[in-house]
Design an enzyme around this catalytic site. Structure first.
Site, PDB file in Angstrom:
ATOM      1  N   LYS A   1       0.381  -6.519  -3.068  1.00  0.00           N
ATOM      2  CA  LYS A   1       1.151  -6.929  -1.877  1.00  0.00           C
ATOM      3  C   LYS A   1       0.649  -6.195  -0.656  1.00  0.00           C
ATOM      4  CE  LYS A   1       3.159  -3.236  -0.583  1.00  0.00           C
ATOM      5  NZ  LYS A   1       3.488  -2.408   0.439  1.00  0.00           N
TER       6      LYS A   1
ATOM      7  N   ASP B   1       9.700  -2.446  -3.890  1.00  0.00           N
ATOM      8  CA  ASP B   1       8.729  -3.538  -3.745  1.00  0.00           C
ATOM      9  C   ASP B   1       8.718  -4.489  -4.941  1.00  0.00           C
ATOM     10  OD1 ASP B   1       7.836  -2.486  -1.345  1.00  0.00           O
ATOM     11  OD2 ASP B   1       6.066  -1.525  -2.199  1.00  0.00           O
TER      12      ASP B   1
HETATM   13  P1  ATP Z   1       3.945   2.436  -3.380  1.00  0.00           P
HETATM   14  O1  ATP Z   1       3.757   2.107  -1.930  1.00  0.00           O
HETATM   15  O2  ATP Z   1       4.955   1.579  -4.082  1.00  0.00           O
HETATM   16  O3  ATP Z   1       4.047   3.905  -3.685  1.00  0.00           O
HETATM   17  P2  ATP Z   1       1.144   2.362  -3.998  1.00  0.00           P
HETATM   18  O4  ATP Z   1       0.335   1.100  -4.106  1.00  0.00           O
HETATM   19  O5  ATP Z   1       0.841   3.258  -2.846  1.00  0.00           O
HETATM   20  O6  ATP Z   1       2.622   1.908  -4.059  1.00  0.00           O
HETATM   21  P3  ATP Z   1       0.908   2.793  -6.816  1.00  0.00           P
HETATM   22  O7  ATP Z   1      -0.455   2.235  -7.142  1.00  0.00           O
HETATM   23  O8  ATP Z   1       2.074   1.992  -7.217  1.00  0.00           O
HETATM   24  O9  ATP Z   1       0.984   3.205  -5.292  1.00  0.00           O
HETATM   25  O10 ATP Z   1       0.953   4.246  -7.487  1.00  0.00           O
HETATM   26  C1  ATP Z   1       1.828   5.270  -7.072  1.00  0.00           C
HETATM   27  C2  ATP Z   1       2.024   6.240  -8.238  1.00  0.00           C
HETATM   28  O11 ATP Z   1       2.871   5.597  -9.198  1.00  0.00           O
HETATM   29  C3  ATP Z   1       0.769   6.591  -8.998  1.00  0.00           C
HETATM   30  O12 ATP Z   1       0.140   7.729  -8.476  1.00  0.00           O
HETATM   31  C4  ATP Z   1       1.261   6.800 -10.424  1.00  0.00           C
HETATM   32  O13 ATP Z   1       1.494   8.170 -10.686  1.00  0.00           O
HETATM   33  C5  ATP Z   1       2.601   6.079 -10.519  1.00  0.00           C
HETATM   34  N1  ATP Z   1       2.624   4.898 -11.436  1.00  0.00           N
HETATM   35  C6  ATP Z   1       3.559   4.624 -12.344  1.00  0.00           C
HETATM   36  N2  ATP Z   1       3.300   3.474 -12.985  1.00  0.00           N
HETATM   37  C7  ATP Z   1       2.172   2.978 -12.469  1.00  0.00           C
HETATM   38  C8  ATP Z   1       1.389   1.807 -12.709  1.00  0.00           C
HETATM   39  N3  ATP Z   1       1.731   0.888 -13.609  1.00  0.00           N
HETATM   40  N4  ATP Z   1       0.288   1.643 -11.961  1.00  0.00           N
HETATM   41  C9  ATP Z   1      -0.060   2.548 -11.016  1.00  0.00           C
HETATM   42  N5  ATP Z   1       0.618   3.673 -10.768  1.00  0.00           N
HETATM   43  C10 ATP Z   1       1.735   3.900 -11.477  1.00  0.00           C
END
Ligand code: ATP
Length: 303
Positions: free
Chosen positions: A12, A142
């Site tokens: 997203k 999200d």
């Molecule tokens: P957000 O803005 O929701 O934090 P993001 O895209 O910046 O999203 P994610 O890729 O969701 O970040 O990862 C954030 C943290 O979530 C990771 O560092 C990890 O420790 C944890 N995490 C838990 N489950 C997952 C998963 N299925 N995939 C990725 N990270 C995960």
């Protein structure tokens, strides 16, 4: 009952991320417009005696992704099993990851949405969309959007998703960073910058909604905004150069994705998107091209 279900989980982006004051529960009030783009993780579940998770990185570093019960996708499966009263809820889950971790593209959230859809199909629990949305909201702000996909508005802490008219189809350039940025750290910097001031209630821009309703790419490019961009740039100043480079013509607009560090550039068409991508690559930045909007988490194979 199926023996294996695979669900595509799109990344997203936020076309506008309006951030208000921190609430009593620590979350910030958001006024956002989400879009799902054609960059996917894939979540596969098969029945098993006990639950296990394997995470396979496809061009992304997955060393920070937990494989224990704290993984958001496993939490999603456990939540659905407990609410739907599934007895044999063991699953062997595999996540093929192409969405950068901690990249501001909601990778964990979309895996959770995909796990809900995959386990619902695997177990034949026939959970209504309304119930899936409320489970999703319990898992993260999200996650509901990642279920519905396309282009949608988000309010509350982002979990209240509503329809937004979008007549267009768009080409995005997604510029990746080799290190993630912590979402809580970016919000903490947002709070530090606004300490002692009254943060205005965020509102989605009328110009952005008009651009989407008419599919006007030039107008959309000019209306892209993200209130987390300034705090993220404080934490990672090099992103300013990346936004400037990718934002040069033929780019129609540049912004940080979510809490970063991924940066996004809007192009008039696929050809221009490839040109912008190639300029970034020549400067040593990993970049890819993705269309949007695309549907939310959906079954791609059920055996
Ligand atoms: P957000 O803005 O929701 O934090 P993001 O895209 O910046 O999203 P994610 O890729 O969701 O970040 O990862 C954030 C943290 O979530 C990771 O560092 C990890 O420790 C944890 N995490 C838990 N489950 C997952 C998963 N299925 N995939 C990725 N990270 C995960």
């Amino acid at each position: 009952m199926s023996s294996s279900v695979t669900v595509a989980a799109p990344a997203k982006i936020n076309l506008q991320l309006g951030v208000g004051a921190a609430r009593a529960d620590g979350f910030h009030t958001l006024a956002t417009v989400y879009q799902a783009i054609g960059l996917y993780d894939e979540v596969t579940v098969t029945p098993a005696e006990s639950t296990t998770l394997t995470v396979v990185g496809e061009g992304v570093d997955v060393s920070d992704v937990p494989t224990d019960s704290t993984n958001l996708a496993l939490r999603a499966a456990a939540l659905l099993a407990s609410r739907a009263g599934v007895d044999d809820a063991g699953v062997s889950m595999t996540i093929h990851k192409r969405i950068p971790v901690a990249g501001g593209l909601a990778g964990g959230s979309t895996d959770a949405a995909a796990a809900l859809v995959a386990c619902d199909a695997l177990w034949g629990t026939r959970t209504s969309q309304q119930d899936l949305l409320s489970l999703a909201a319990e898992l993260g702000s999200d996650v509901p959007f990642c279920l519905v996909g396309h282009t949608a508005g988000g309010s509350g802490r982002g979990e209240l998703v509503h329809a937004v008219e979008d007549a267009g189809s768009y080409w995005w350039v997604v510029a990746l960073s080799d290190r993630g940025l912590s979402t809580p750290a970016v919000y903490a910097e947002f709070d530090r910058r606004h300490a002692g001031t009254q943060v205005a209630e965020p509102e989605v821009s009328a110009d952005l909604l008009a651009a989407l309703a008419t599919g006007d790419t030039v107008r959309l490019g000019a209306a892209l905004t993200n209130d987390l961009e300034a705090p993220a740039l404080t934490l990672r100043p090099a992103l300013a150069d990346l936004l400037e480079l990718g934002g040069r013509p033929p780019s129609l607009g540049a912004l940080l994705s979510g809490s970063g560090p991924t940066c996004l550039f809007l192009a008039a068409d696929e050809g221009d998107a490839r040109k912008i991508r190639d300029v970034l690559r020549a400067a040593g930045t990993a970049a890819l091209v993705a269309p949007g909007p695309v549907p939310g988490a959906h079954v791609v194979s059920s055996l």
